[in-house]
Write a protein that holds these residues in place. Structure first.
Motif: not given
Lengths: 699, 370
Positions: A352-353, A355-356, A360, A364, A385, A388-395, B242, B367, B370
């Motif tokens: 988890s620390p 994962k982003m 990423n 890439l 993508n 990646r958004r999901h890992l930042n809290g998005d659905k 979520t 974010i 890419f």
């Protein structure tokens, strides 16, 4: 073959058996995986090398407040190590152990016992079941001590060897992960079933927690749906469905009729469960505890053995060369990700620390080195993508499949712990876990994998374990593992001695032992069963039943003793597929005819004396409902004292309660009853009555 | 069980793990230092090397049940006690209608009858929650050795009972003087970003030392303003769904808030578990939580003591009053990954005083693709 000895402190035991290797002292802080410390001792104190001696000698460790004891690792190898001085050699690289060519020596039984005891709390200490027979107490070793080598010419740490060690750890993790993932994989139907069971567990727990003990509309609706998934796999339901041309309404109607005649499907109807829950609490409910523990049992791991002949994953020269995927793109991406990024030391351990960063970098890499100009129109761009958004809290709206991208998404979301990951994939109804656990394995590396995870593979039969172990060894070290030393080394875990310091009992040992006590067995059956239970090793349910069938008295499938034990397990165990559990409620069974409740109630009593007395008294009580019965103690035919009493379950339960309480409190102050009071003090009457009312009286 | 390789640089932890069993010991450690698991591991070793004659005692029933959930994985055979259960005998009585119930056994003068069973080894967790007399009783019950685990900073019952600090045990009780003392300084649970924030909430804490926080988690805590209390509740439901969170606690200061949030969340759909009592009952006499389910658990700050969760939601902070500060700190430090603090209408002073760079203010971090 030459034999070498590596003296060290027993404080390094868990370190050695987390990575199945020993490295030069200076490697540990550099290698960035597993333990970063190595407890140094004067007999093996050089920074850049491991010292190997040609003789087994004893040595001592200074007295301290910690369990620091002398330990020697013996290895057998064809390798020629350079000599440092007479009888002392050195290795500049990591020495990889294997159970066929390794022994571990302690110098007292107590040391060995303490070290093995201290290995139990350490999750990363693994493979011990393979090495257990290689642990020795060398009490008669000459008291001659190792000479302390102080070599002043500095032998530097080999950076190339540290790098190689990192790759070995990563690729070994990947191989274990892939094969364990294959072991855990299951069919689409089974995973739907498991998912339903997990949901039922959650819903039931939520209702139990509700102060009103009622279900919300949402819960009632979902419970009905998931119960139908479970019930629909029942053979009776399926047969009726076939008979009624797949008309489920008709089948439901038929089931309701059958229900009136006490033919009940495993989880009964939703309403009846909700009724039961309405008066239960987690605190005192045996029924619910049994219900929840049976759910856990049903979702237990099922082992599938992936043959090495299938060559589904191949590494050469510590690079991933081939992995089986559903399509070429997944395969090529996976190989690219592993060889370019995941096998390096950059990403290690807890996911988890990082994962982003992983998401990423893999995105890439996929764009720049694989898809290039096709990236903009690729599905992978959209998916990665979105991830990646999901890992930042998005659905995250993508449906999970078994493919590489879903496997990556699952691992990055829940890959900190293998059980959480498996549970998550089951919730998402993924059923093939090979790629996900291969990713989990390579990200963690072998040293970080935990014993409960690797045991999934090692618990399979010994021939298979040998085959897989040899396959991994060949891929990692590019040489064939000589497993021909079988006369000396036997990794057949089933034949381990029973007084072994390691736990080699099945995980259900205590439960089945308790359950068996509820069976009125002959002394012979009892002795055979106990001997088998104590010697069968850490087998799973299927292996246990298979082995039991070879024992006298249990050979015939129809034998009472075998049937009794078989009923302990769910049908899943016997059929290699998940089928529903038996009904929990036995309202239709009369307590006088079906006396299995005595065994069940005995399980609620801890004190052995109280258990015995309770069983004896209950047998007597039941006999006395009969016109005549044969009294075992008096050796004669007697007339039943309770003939004519109501034989309804509800009334019998009231009678049992009165009977037990009379013995506990002796309200009439009968002197000849006094001896029973301390015994019945240890009989949890209220729990027993609660159990009987729930199961037999529908209250 | 423990991932030992993650602890190996911590001399204190390793010393406790590897210590010989022939001496009693007192382990003092901060929140998240792994005291409870060390207590269980000690029991595991005793069971293996010395047999089954040991007892594990904790203060609350809630913690007792939580610890029991780890019992199976360690293969511990003995039941755990919560203190009331260990201290007093119980007996069964029957109402006139035949219904049975359990009560404390009383002597002729109406006093409760002590239980306090003895055993070779007595292991007590959260020792800071006990009085000097109670600690003496534990020592007397141990035929061979005792092992106490505790942290004075976490004593939130000190106004409710006359507890004794871990440090004072050896000063005040002669029989404890020969026990070996271990101090654990590192915190393995709390992520550093969360620690930086919660340290500003705590009362009477020692100076902040970032290096003691060993968790590798990097997730920033979130302090988010919502339009109303109900919007906070909706947000909790949304974030859990979520993020697919399966190890969640929603913590509130009072039982009436607990019930309100529980009812609201139930209306939104989903499965939630609640620990609810009619009054502030720090013995947590009701056990309604199943730690083997993935349902979010709703409870008071006090009830969460000793527990840990992947995500902690702390709504309704607009109603915060200073008397709750210590329990709020204990509650906020229950997380090992995510912390969400939520408020509406009025931002309490203790939140507005926290530097903005220590937290995020949105549910989602934006974010670029890419």
């Amino acid at each position: 073959m030459k034999t070498f000895y590596i003296p060290t402190s027993s404080l390094n035991f868990n370190n050695i058996f987390s990575s199945e290797s020993i490295s030069p002292l200076g490697f540990y802080p550099e290698r960035k995986f597993g333990y970063s410390n190595w407890v140094n001792i004067p007999e093996n104190a050089l920074e850049g090398v491991i010292l190997l001696y040609d003789t087994l000698k004893s040595f001592v460790r200074p007295i301290s407040n910690v369990e620091d004891h002398p330990m020697v690792i013996e290895i057998q190898t064809d390798e020629d190590f350079p000599a440092l001085q007479e009888g002392v050699f050195y290795s500049t690289h990591t020495i990889y152990l294997d159970p066929w060519h390794t022994k571990v020596y302690f110098f007292t039984e107590q040391d060995k016992s303490v070290v093995l005891s201290l290995s139990e709390h350490s999750l990363e200490t693994k493979m011990l079941r393979l090495y257990k027979k290689k642990m020795f107490v060398a009490e008669n070793t000459p008291r001659e001590k190792y000479s302390v080598v102080t070599h002043h010419d500095n032998i530097p740490i080999s950076r190339a060897e540290v790098e190689k060690d990192i790759f070995v750890n990563k690729i070994k993790g990947l191989l274990y992960g892939y094969y364990i993932g294959a072991s855990l994989s299951t069919s689409v139907d089974n995973v739907r079933h498991i998912h339903a069971l997990l949901e039922i567990n959650d819903i039931v727990s939520a209702i139990l927690s509700n102060p009103e003990k009622t279900a919300t509309d949402f819960q009632a609706e979902n419970l009905t749906e998931y119960l139908s998934v479970v019930n629909n796999t029942h053979p009776l339901y399926r047969a009726l469905l076939q008979q009624e041309d797949n008309d489920s309404t008709k089948v439901e109607r038929l089931l309701r009729i059958l229900n009136q005649y006490n033919i009940i499907l495993p989880f009964d109807t939703c309403n009846s469960i909700l009724t039961t829950l309405s008066f239960e609490s987690l605190d005192n409910s045996l029924t619910i505890k049994r219900f929840l523990s049976q759910l856990t049992l049903l979702t237990h791991i099922q082992n599938n053995a992936l043959s090495t002949d299938a060559s589904e994953v191949v590494s050469t020269d510590l690079n991933l060369h081939y992995i089986k995927c559903d399509n070429e793109v997944d395969k090529e991406l996976f190989i690219l990700w592993v060889n370019k990024v995941l096998r390096t030391s950059k990403y290690n351990g807890k996911i988890s620390p990082i994962k982003m960063e992983i998401a990423n970098e893999l995105t890439l890499l996929s764009r720049n080195e694989y898809f290039k100009e096709e990236w903009e129109t690729s599905q992978e761009k959209l998916f990665l993508n979105a991830l990646r958004r999901h890992l930042n809290g998005d659905k995250f709206d993508y449906q999970y499949s078994n493919g590489l991208l879903s496997s990556l998404a699952a691992v990055l979301a829940k890959g900190d712990d293998w059980e959480q990951l498996l549970r998550f994939m089951r919730y998402k109804e993924m059923n093939d876990y090979r790629l996900a656990f291969a990713l989990y394995g390579v990200l963690n590396g072998f040293a970080n994998l935990t014993r409960d995870f690797t045991d999934i593979l090692l618990e399979q039969d010994s021939k298979y374990v040998t085959e897989v172990y040899s396959e991994f060894y060949g891929q990692l070290f590019n040489k064939k593992l000589d497993t021909s030393l079988k006369s000396k080394i036997d990794i057949n875990i089933k034949l381990e001695e029973t007084d072994s310091p390691l736990s080699l009992k099945p995980h259900f040992y205590d439960d089945i032992l308790q359950y068996w006590k509820g069976y009125k067995s002959s002394k012979k059956d009892d002795a055979i069963f106990n001997a088998y239970l104590n010697s069968c090793g850490n087998v799973n349910e299927q292996q246990f039943l298979k082995g039991l069938k070879k024992e006298q008295g249990f050979k015939k499938e129809t034998s009472k003793a075998y049937q009794y034990i078989k009923s302990f397990f769910t049908p899943e165990t016997q059929e290699h597929q998940i089928t529903p559990i038996q009904s929990l409620f036995l309202f239709s069974n009369n307590l006088l005819d079906d006396t299995s409740w005595i065994g069940e109630c005995k399980k609620l009593i801890i004190d052995e004396k109280a258990k015995k007395q309770f069983e004896e008294d209950m047998d007597w009580l039941i006999d006395n409902y009969k016109e005549n019965y044969y009294d075992q103690k008096k050796k004669k035919q007697l007339t039943g004292q309770y003939v004519g009493r109501s034989k309804s379950n509800a009334d019998i339960i009231v009678h049992i309660k009165e009977y037990c309480e009379k013995r506990r409190y002796n309200p009439d102050k009968k002197v000849n009853m006094n001896w029973l009071m301390p015994i019945y003090e240890k009989v949890p009457i209220e729990k027993i009555i609660d159990y009987l009312q729930r199961i037999y009286a529908n209250r | 069980m423990i991932k030992e390789s993650e602890l190996e640089k911590d001399g204190g932890q390793i010393a406790v793990l590897m210590a010989t069993l022939d001496k009693s010991c007192i382990v003092s450690g901060c929140a998240g230092s792994g005291k409870s698991i060390l207590a269980l591991v000690k029991a595991q070793r005793i069971q293996r090397e010395k047999g089954d004659d040991y007892q594990i005692i904790v203060f609350t029933k809630a913690l007792c049940n939580y610890m029991k959930s780890g019992r199976e994985s360690l293969g511990l055979r003995k039941d755990f006690y919560y203190h009331e259960e260990w201290r007093w005998k119980k007996e069964m009585k029957t109402y006139a209608n035949g219904v049975s119930y359990m009560v404390y056994k009383r002597d002729e003068e109406g006093n409760k009858v002590p239980n306090m069973p003895k055993s070779d080894y007595i292991i007590v967790d959260e020792i800071q929650d006990f009085t000097e007399q109670e600690i003496r009783e534990f020592i007397q019950a141990a035929r061979k050795n005792f092992y106490f685990f505790g942290d004075t900073a976490q004593s939130i019952f000190e106004n409710l009972k006359d507890t004794i600090s871990v440090e004072d045990i050896q000063f005040n009780i002669e029989e404890a003087r020969t026990a070996k003392r271990f101090d654990l300084y590192n915190n393995y649970r709390l992520p550093l970003p969360v620690a930086k924030l919660t340290h500003r909430i705590g009362v009477g804490l020692p100076p902040f030392i970032p290096s003691i926080y060993k968790s590798t988690e990097i997730e920033a805590p979130r302090i988010i303003e919502y339009e109303s209390f109900d919007e906070q509740i909706k947000a909790i439901h949304r974030v859990i769904e979520t993020k697919n969170l399966t190890d969640v606690a929603i913590l509130l200061p009072h039982s009436n808030d607990v019930r309100y949030v529980y009812n609201k969340l139930n209306q939104l759909g989903g499965n939630y578990e609640v620990r609810y009592t009619d009054k502030e009952d720090w013995h947590n006499s009701k056990d309604t939580l199943n730690f083997n389910s993935s349902n979010p658990k709703i409870m008071t700050y006090h009830s969460a003591k000793g527990l840990q969760f992947e995500a902690i939601f702390m709504p309704k902070l607009e109603d915060f009053d200073d008397s709750q500060q210590k329990s709020l700190y204990v509650a906020a430090t229950r997380t090992y990954k995510y912390l969400y603090m939520m408020w509406s209408d009025y931002e309490p002073d203790f939140l507005s005083n926290i530097p903005k760079e220590l937290y995020e203010t949105e549910e989602i971090t934006t974010i670029d693709d890419f």
